[in-house]
Design a protein around this motif. Structure first.
Motif, short mmCIF file in Angstrom:
data_model
loop_
_atom_site.label_atom_id
_atom_site.label_comp_id
_atom_site.label_asym_id
_atom_site.label_seq_id
_atom_site.Cartn_x
_atom_site.Cartn_y
_atom_site.Cartn_z
N ALA A 35 0.84 -1.20 0.00
CA ALA A 35 0.00 0.00 0.00
C ALA A 35 0.87 1.25 0.00
CB ALA A 35 -0.91 0.01 1.22
N TYR A 37 0.62 5.51 1.04
CA TYR A 37 -0.12 6.51 1.80
C TYR A 37 0.49 7.89 1.57
CZ TYR A 37 -1.54 2.38 4.43
OH TYR A 37 -2.00 1.14 4.78
N HIS A 39 0.80 11.56 3.63
CA HIS A 39 0.67 12.10 4.97
C HIS A 39 1.10 13.55 5.00
CE1 HIS A 39 1.40 11.62 9.58
NE2 HIS A 39 0.20 12.07 9.30
N PRO A 45 -3.03 10.05 7.98
CA PRO A 45 -2.56 9.48 6.71
C PRO A 45 -3.74 9.08 5.84
CG PRO A 45 -1.31 8.59 8.55
CD PRO A 45 -2.47 9.34 9.15
N LEU A 47 -4.90 6.64 2.58
CA LEU A 47 -4.57 5.52 1.71
C LEU A 47 -4.75 5.94 0.25
CD1 LEU A 47 -3.96 2.44 1.35
CD2 LEU A 47 -6.44 2.08 1.43
N ILE A 49 -3.09 3.83 -2.57
CA ILE A 49 -3.00 2.64 -3.41
C ILE A 49 -2.95 1.41 -2.51
CG2 ILE A 49 -1.54 1.39 -5.05
CD1 ILE A 49 -2.55 3.89 -6.35
N PHE A 50 -3.67 0.36 -2.88
CA PHE A 50 -3.53 -0.93 -2.21
C PHE A 50 -3.38 -2.00 -3.28
CE2 PHE A 50 -7.73 -2.70 -3.04
CZ PHE A 50 -8.50 -1.56 -3.28
N TYR A 88 4.42 7.19 2.10
CA TYR A 88 4.93 5.97 2.71
C TYR A 88 4.40 4.76 1.97
CZ TYR A 88 5.96 8.91 6.79
OH TYR A 88 6.44 9.88 7.63
N GLN A 90 3.82 0.53 2.57
CA GLN A 90 3.62 -0.43 3.65
C GLN A 90 3.26 -1.77 3.05
OE1 GLN A 90 -0.07 -0.37 5.78
NE2 GLN A 90 0.84 -1.00 7.73
N TYR A 92 1.45 -5.32 3.79
CA TYR A 92 0.48 -5.82 4.76
C TYR A 92 0.19 -7.29 4.53
CZ TYR A 92 -2.73 -4.57 0.92
OH TYR A 92 -3.35 -4.44 -0.30
N SER A 95 2.56 -10.81 9.25
CA SER A 95 2.12 -10.45 10.60
C SER A 95 2.67 -9.13 11.10
CB SER A 95 2.54 -11.55 11.58
OG SER A 95 2.04 -12.79 11.19
N PHE A 96 3.65 -8.57 10.39
CA PHE A 96 4.29 -7.34 10.84
C PHE A 96 4.22 -6.32 9.70
CE2 PHE A 96 5.70 -9.35 14.61
CZ PHE A 96 5.97 -10.66 14.26
N PRO A 97 3.11 -5.60 9.60
CA PRO A 97 2.89 -4.69 8.46
C PRO A 97 3.71 -3.41 8.58
CG PRO A 97 1.05 -4.58 9.97
CD PRO A 97 1.96 -5.65 10.50
N PHE A 99 6.14 -0.13 7.77
CA PHE A 99 6.19 0.96 6.80
C PHE A 99 7.62 1.19 6.32
CE2 PHE A 99 1.97 2.85 7.17
CZ PHE A 99 1.53 2.37 8.39
N GLY A 101 10.49 4.11 5.18
CA GLY A 101 10.92 5.31 5.88
C GLY A 101 10.32 6.61 5.36
N GLY B 44 9.03 8.93 10.88
CA GLY B 44 8.02 8.39 9.99
C GLY B 44 6.95 7.59 10.73
N LEU B 45 6.04 7.01 9.96
CA LEU B 45 5.00 6.18 10.53
C LEU B 45 5.59 4.87 11.02
CD1 LEU B 45 2.17 6.66 7.86
CD2 LEU B 45 2.42 7.83 10.07
N TRP B 47 4.26 1.14 12.55
CA TRP B 47 3.22 0.21 12.98
C TRP B 47 3.49 -0.24 14.40
CZ3 TRP B 47 4.15 -5.07 14.02
CH2 TRP B 47 2.99 -5.80 14.35
N TYR B 57 -6.24 -13.17 16.64
CA TYR B 57 -4.83 -13.01 16.33
C TYR B 57 -4.38 -11.60 16.67
CZ TYR B 57 -0.31 -13.34 14.14
OH TYR B 57 1.05 -13.34 13.94
N SER B 59 -0.72 -9.09 17.10
CA SER B 59 0.72 -8.96 16.87
C SER B 59 1.19 -7.59 17.33
CB SER B 59 1.07 -9.18 15.40
OG SER B 59 0.39 -8.27 14.56
N GLY B 101 -6.99 -3.52 2.95
CA GLY B 101 -6.10 -3.01 1.90
C GLY B 101 -4.99 -2.18 2.51
N GLY B 102 -4.41 -2.70 3.57
CA GLY B 102 -3.50 -1.89 4.38
C GLY B 102 -4.35 -1.28 5.48
N SER B 103 -4.41 0.04 5.51
CA SER B 103 -5.28 0.73 6.47
C SER B 103 -6.07 1.78 5.71
CB SER B 103 -4.46 1.39 7.58
OG SER B 103 -3.84 0.43 8.39
N ASP B 104 -7.38 1.54 5.53
CA ASP B 104 -8.14 2.41 4.64
C ASP B 104 -8.78 3.61 5.32
OD1 ASP B 104 -11.29 0.57 4.16
OD2 ASP B 104 -10.04 0.83 5.96
N TRP B 106 -8.42 6.13 8.95
CA TRP B 106 -7.60 6.48 10.09
C TRP B 106 -8.31 7.52 10.96
CZ3 TRP B 106 -2.00 5.40 10.22
CH2 TRP B 106 -1.55 4.62 9.13
#
Lengths: 108, 116
Positions: A35, A37, A39, A45, A47, A49-50, A88, A90, A92, A95-97, A99, A101, B44-45, B47, B57, B59, B101-104, B106
């Motif tokens: 994806a 984003y 910002h 932030p 979105l 593109i996904f 940014y 990312q 997804y 399990s660890f989505p 980003f 830098g 930056g951002l 997660w 689940y 994480s 789709g990621g995070s749509d 926020w």
């Protein structure tokens, strides 16, 4: 975990110019779950593109995403004044989505 | 209209605790995974944590594992982040985000400052 490296760190361009932003992954991104984003300071932030290349709802068609595997690109075909921001990527797909830098697109 | 509204941020001393909340509306909350993402000053951002629908689940980023706990109350359409053992490097704006789709979508974020 997949580490994302974005380049360049800063892009200095004028309105109307084309912007090309890169996002490289340390390993292949599952099912192109990538994806992008936008910002801006003090804002949430947004979105863009996904799925590496699908525009989110309401995103202008001057924004496009491409790529697969480990190399992805966000292109802004003609910069509008409101497009100057930090971008940014990312992943997804696991399990660890995490980003990338970020790339700052600033007015030249 | 989808809305996410965070609350609970503020100033806390190192080693202290805070509980962030995120009130969701405009969508079927229980059907979506949710995320917490933060942005430290000048950074930056990042997660922070994710929780699936039905909480099956969960994480965490390595930087918060063992100190932060994510949870949700589907009956109240709410997401939470319990933050213990806070450190200076946890100073940030904390956002909740819907996972699609990621995070749509926020929220606007809630600021957390860890300082003595």
């Amino acid at each position: 975990e997949i580490v994302l490296t974005q380049s360049p760190g800063t892009l200095s361009l004028s309105p109307g110019e084309r912007a090309t932003l890169s996002c490289r992954a340390s390993q292949s991104v599952s099912s192109n779950f990538l994806a992008w984003y936008q910002h801006k300071p003090g804002r949430a932030p947004r979105l863009l593109i996904f799925g590496a290349s699908t525009r989110a709802t309401g995103i202008p068609d001057r924004f496009s995403g491409s790529g697969s595997g480990t190399d992805f690109t966000l292109t802004i075909s003609r910069l509008e004044p409101e497009d100057f921001a930090v971008y940014y990527c990312q992943q997804y797909g696991d399990s660890f989505p995490l980003f990338g830098g970020g790339t700052k697109v600033e007015i030249k | 209209e989808v809305q996410l509204v965070e609350s609970g941020g503020g100033l806390v001393q190192p080693g202290g605790s805070l509980r962030l909340s995120c009130a969701a509306s405009g969508f079927i909350f229980r059907s979506y995974s949710m995320n917490w993402v933060r942005q430290a000053p000048g950074k930056g951002l990042e997660w922070v944590s994710s929780i699936s629908s039905s909480s099956s689940y969960i994480s965490y980023a390595d930087s918060v594992k063992g100190r932060f706990t994510i949870s949700r109350d589907d009956a109240k359409n709410s997401l939470f982040l319990q933050m213990n053992g806070l450190r200076g490097e946890d100073t940030a704006v904390y956002y909740c985000a819907r996972n699609w789709g990621g995070s749509d979508f926020w929220g606007q974020g809630t600021p957390v400052t860890v300082s003595s």
